[in-house]
Design an enzyme around this catalytic site. Structure first.
Site, mmCIF file in Angstrom:
data_model
loop_
_atom_site.group_PDB
_atom_site.id
_atom_site.type_symbol
_atom_site.label_atom_id
_atom_site.label_comp_id
_atom_site.label_asym_id
_atom_site.label_seq_id
_atom_site.Cartn_x
_atom_site.Cartn_y
_atom_site.Cartn_z
ATOM 1 C CD GLU A 104 -4.767 -15.922 9.779
ATOM 2 O OE1 GLU A 104 -4.408 -17.066 10.100
ATOM 3 O OE2 GLU A 104 -4.880 -15.000 10.597
ATOM 4 C CE LYS A 118 -13.902 -20.361 12.405
ATOM 5 N NZ LYS A 118 -14.214 -21.746 12.628
ATOM 6 C CG ASP A 133 -14.367 -27.167 8.628
ATOM 7 O OD1 ASP A 133 -14.326 -27.127 9.873
ATOM 8 O OD2 ASP A 133 -15.382 -27.506 7.992
ATOM 9 C CE1 TYR A 186 -5.465 -20.562 15.369
ATOM 10 C CE2 TYR A 186 -5.803 -22.380 13.851
ATOM 11 C CZ TYR A 186 -5.930 -21.836 15.109
ATOM 12 O OH TYR A 186 -6.508 -22.548 16.107
ATOM 13 C CE LYS A 214 -17.945 -20.820 11.784
ATOM 14 N NZ LYS A 214 -18.472 -21.515 12.939
ATOM 15 C CB CYS A 222 -32.178 -58.632 -0.315
ATOM 16 S SG CYS A 222 -31.104 -58.206 -1.680
ATOM 17 C CB CYS A 266 -31.866 -62.269 -3.496
ATOM 18 S SG CYS A 266 -31.255 -61.919 -1.856
ATOM 19 C CB CYS A 318 -28.572 -58.916 1.268
ATOM 20 S SG CYS A 318 -28.939 -60.474 0.432
ATOM 21 C CB CYS A 373 -27.665 -61.670 -3.208
ATOM 22 S SG CYS A 373 -28.321 -60.012 -3.340
#
Ligand code: AMP
Ligand code: ZN
Length: 665
Positions: free
Chosen positions: A112, A114, A116, A223, A310, A404, A407, A422, A428
């Site tokens: 099967e 796996k 996640d 599962y 894995k 920033c 600006c 900012c 800006c």
């Protein structure tokens, strides 16, 4: 009486059936509209006849149950973890061990994927879902039944020939398409996107308000069947049967008779895993025969009859060249690593997100570092480590910027938030351009004929400085600009003009108020009907709306406190942009020409429902008492000063009930 019960039962089975066909079999047997209609009908019947309540009714899917503290439940059978393997050799060793333990018998296997996500244990009794519990520490987990019920492919009622009582285990995953849609809407609302589907799935299961879980695109993939004497000979058969009761058992489940079959399965999914609609972190191999499983038993941590293989998250090494800082339209700063281009899982990677300042500190990055980049659960590649043997110079240590990049305003970091901002909202340029680009975007005002680059051009030429300026653009000003022709100018102006027809929720979303995404905007627009109502609403009224929490409410209040925003809205209104929900249908004109003030708390209606009623009947809601006020609808607790003023001006006061009877309600 029994007629009603039969009717309710019939509706429930119909809805269970449509739901199953749709979410498990991918078959749409009824239109969304008709489905919603049946659901509504059932809801109304259930509300009126609570004696027939059923916790597994399809109406439970929409959520609404709030859990403050999840109950801890001890698993009847422990939820084990799985041993890991990473190579063909390890798989062969595992099989050898099993053959030895089975006294030389070579068993057959299943393979099967796996999945996640977050594991879940579902208990069914007499065909109904009884409870859903997370894995927790394996011995005990949290009961999240109300949340699990909102996941559309978890059957609430089974079909076919199912055992009276059993447990079934699976993984709650968030499919990638849903994950990116969710993130898109978060970004559009100025929120940080979620990191990966796995954590988001498990976080979604633990939300206190199941209505919120219902909004998350989740799916449950099963599962394992657990229970004594269920009458199955092998794992494969059990899962195939479970499928026929209504569970989603992915058809990637296969039988494997030899090691070669197992290896073939591993290899084929290694290549195809990127095409799956959800994420996997490997595959799981199990001994198929349940008697063999019993003989093999468990170690302290995992079953001896199962193992996972894995896949390695693909990782490559490359060099960190520079770090740049992007300014979002809300002012949020995102650091980005610029890398020497490198091939990773089939795409060329040049940049990786660094998320925030903490992340940079944690990695202790220096320019010139050789870094490892991985496309793990995240959609955007990330830097997972630095090669200590190949570091940049100490003096090239990456230090987070203080001001920033656009600006030069000093950045701020709100306590408890990871992001820097900012604060120079009105000056800006990146923020200004970003805000206008958001406003014209497809999901907001959808201004055809105007693109993101043109917005930047118009801004730099001094023709626009905010969204309201779009509506005073003149063809003669635009035509002389670079890359502008008669036709493109015409299209631009037509697009701007057409946007005045965009409905109010789109306008509200287009304003780019922090945390007000498309869905929230719709909800607010439906509730408050008009911008002026919304602007008048206080915190209590705002949080009184479904799905609006403190954070969104505060953000709205903050936005409307800013004089320049009020100005902007005023100018947009003058230009003819929609500032109220036109979808309200006038039900009568009884209140036409009347200015009505609402005050106090009411018995049958909320203040906003009352305001809605006034507008639906042609009246205007006014926020203060003046000589122009036609009358006041007063509920419990109307302020004494208002009363005095009303009396002084001779303004009549109506009770809730007399107001309703005025509208023949
Ligand atoms: P691990 O957390 O790495 O120990 O792996 C065990 C977990 O894998 C289980 O708790 C399940 O939640 C998850 N899992 C995902 N897909 C499967 C599958 N097909 N069979 C068994 N477990 C699975
Ligand atoms: Zn700035």
């Amino acid at each position: 009486m029994n007629d009603i019960k039969d009717k309710i039962e019939a509706l429930r089975s119909k809805l269970h059936y449509y739901n199953f066909e749709y979410y498990v079999n991918d078959k749409s047997l009824i239109s969304d509209f008709d489905f919603d209609h049946l659901m509504k009908e059932l809801q109304v019947l259930e509300e009126k006849n609570s004696e027939f309540n059923d916790l597994n009714s399809p109406t439970q899917r929409v959520g609404g149950h709030v859990t403050k503290n999840f109950k801890t439940i001890v698993h009847a059978e422990r939820m084990y973890s799985l041993g890991n393997t990473y190579s063909e050799d390890e798989i062969r060793e595992w099989v050898d061990r099993i053959v030895k333990n089975l006294d030389g018998k070579v068993p057959s296997f299943t393979c099967e994927l796996k999945y996640d996500g977050a594991s879940i244990n579902l208990t069914y009794k007499n065909g109904y879902l009884l409870k859903a519990v997370t894995r927790g520490d394996g011995t005990q987990g949290d009961e999240v039944t109300a949340n699990a019920k909102t996941i559309p492919n978890i059957p609430l009622k089974l079909q076919g020939n199912y055992p009276d009582e059993f447990e079934i285990r699976g993984e709650i995953v968030m499919p990638l398409s849903g994950f990116s849609a969710l993130n898109e809407s978060r970004v559009a609302a100025g929120e940080e996107p979620y990191m990966n589907p796995r954590n988001t799935a498990s976080g979604s299961l633990k939300l206190q308000d199941s209505k919120e879980t219902a909004q998350r695109p989740l799916s449950c993939l099963l599962y394992a069947l657990v229970g004594k004497n269920l009458g199955f000979k092998d794992h494969y058969q059990a899962l195939v049967e479970a499928r026929s009761w209504g569970f989603t058992v992915p058809n990637t489940l296969v039988k494997a008779d030899t090691i070669e079959d197992i290896l073939k399965y591993i290899n084929s999914w290694e290549n195809k895993r990127n095409e799956l609609p959800f994420e996997i972190d490997g595959i799981v191999i199990k001994v198929n025969d349940l008697r063999d499983q019993e003989l093999l038993g468990f170690t302290a941590k995992s079953p001896r009859w199962a193992i996972s293989y894995k896949y390695k998250a693909e990782q490559v090494a490359t060099v960190l060249e520079t770090v740049s800082y992007q300014v979002g339209r809300t002012g949020a700063i995102t650091p980005v690593a610029n890398l020497t281009p490198v091939l990773l899982s089939g795409t060329v990677v040049k940049r990786a997100s660094l998320h925030n300042a903490d992340q940079i500190d944690k990695l202790d990055l220096r320019l010139g570092d050789q870094v490892y980049v991985e496309k793990g659960g995240e959609i955007i590649p990330k830097i997972v480590g630095v090669n200590n043997a190949n570091r940049g110079l100490v003096e090239d240590c990456v230090t987070y910027i203080n001001s920033c990049p656009d600006c030069e305003t000093p950045l701020v970091r709100i306590e408890g938030e990871a992001q820097h901002y900012c604060p120079n909202i009105s000056g800006c340029s990146t923020q200004i351009i970003g805000k206008i680009q958001h406003f014209i975007g497809r999901t907001a005002m959808d201004i055809e004929g105007l693109g993101g680059e043109t917005v930047a051009l118009l801004f730099h030429e001094g023709l626009i400085n905010n969204i309201a300026d779009l509506y005073s653009l003149r063809g003669s000003d635009i035509l002389p600009l670079d890359r502008m022709a008669e036709k493109s100018v015409e299209n631009l102006l037509i697009g701007v003009e057409a946007s005045k027809k965009q409905p109010f929720p789109k306008v509200l979303f287009g304003l780019g108020i922090r945390f007000v995404g498309a869905t929230v905007a719709k909800r607010l627009a439906t509730h408050f009907i008009s911008m002026s109502n919304l602007m008048r609403a206080n915190i209590e009224e705002l949080v009184g709306v479904d799905d609006i929490g403190q954070r969104i409410a505060q953000s709205l209040i903050h936005f409307f406190e800013e004089p320049s925003n009020i100005d902007l809205i005023e100018r947009l209104t003058q230009s003819g942009v929609q500032m109220e929900n036109k979808s309200i249908l006038l039900t009568s004109t009884t209140l036409e020409g009347k200015n009505i003030m609402v005050s106090g708390v009411f018995e049958t209606l909320s203040r906003n429902e009352l305001k809605e009623l006034i507008e639906q009947n042609g009246g205007k809601v006014s926020s203060s008492i003046s000589s122009k006020t036609s009358f006041i609808v007063a509920g419990e607790g109307m302020g004494p000063s208002k009363k005095v003023k009303a009396e002084k001006l001779g303004i009549p006061i109506q009770s809730e009930s007399s107001f309703l009877s005025m509208l023949s309600l």
